[in-house]
Design a protein around this motif. Structure first.
Motif, short mmCIF file in Angstrom:
data_model
loop_
_atom_site.label_atom_id
_atom_site.label_comp_id
_atom_site.label_asym_id
_atom_site.label_seq_id
_atom_site.Cartn_x
_atom_site.Cartn_y
_atom_site.Cartn_z
N LEU A 197 0.85 -1.28 0.01
CA LEU A 197 -0.16 0.05 -0.17
C LEU A 197 0.95 1.17 0.15
N GLU A 233 -5.57 4.69 0.48
CA GLU A 233 -5.42 3.28 0.51
C GLU A 233 -5.40 3.19 1.96
N THR A 237 -8.59 1.76 4.43
CA THR A 237 -8.30 0.54 4.97
C THR A 237 -8.58 0.50 6.72
N ASN A 273 -11.19 -6.77 0.63
CA ASN A 273 -11.99 -6.04 -0.57
C ASN A 273 -12.69 -7.28 -1.57
N ARG A 305 -2.63 -6.71 -0.41
CA ARG A 305 -1.39 -5.67 -0.23
C ARG A 305 -1.46 -5.37 1.22
N MET A 359 -6.61 -5.71 1.98
CA MET A 359 -5.66 -4.65 2.29
C MET A 359 -5.42 -4.87 3.66
#
Length: 113
Positions: A8, A13, A17, A36, A44, A82
């Protein structure tokens, strides 16, 4: 080492998250996991290690340890997940084994809800 595609990097992002993901706090770190619904993307991860943890040398050491631990566990995350790992001040004096135990426990709790 995490490959570039597994990191990330953008502020939005991290923010999404942390805001939408499930949170699991532990003694040395906090895990934020956002599963996700897009299964095309690879999982990630990103890290937050603030100045409260220590000076630059200590923060980089903690980040390197966490990066190594997450790299081993990245394949266990669902596609498109994530993950943000936020280190707390006790992480500065923790061993890699202790960080790994907290990470595993946090991932189990965040994924179990």
């Amino acid at each position: 080492m995490l490959p570039a595609g597994a990191r990330l990097t953008r502020r939005d992002e991290f923010a999404s998250t942390i805001r939408r993901g499930r949170r699991a706090g532990r003694t040395r770190l906090v895990v934020h996991l956002d599963v996700n619904p897009n299964p095309v993307l690879a999982p990630r991860a990103g890290f937050v290690v603030s100045k409260a943890v220590g000076n630059a040398v200590v923060r980089h050491r903690v980040t390197r340890r966490l990066r190594h631990l997450v790299a081993d566990r990245l394949d266990a995350l669902p596609p498109g997940a994530m993950l943000v790992v936020r280190a707390l001040p006790p992480a500065a004096t923790a061993t890699s084994r202790e960080l790994g135990a907290d990470l595993d426990s946090g991932l189990r709790k965040a994924g179990a809800r």
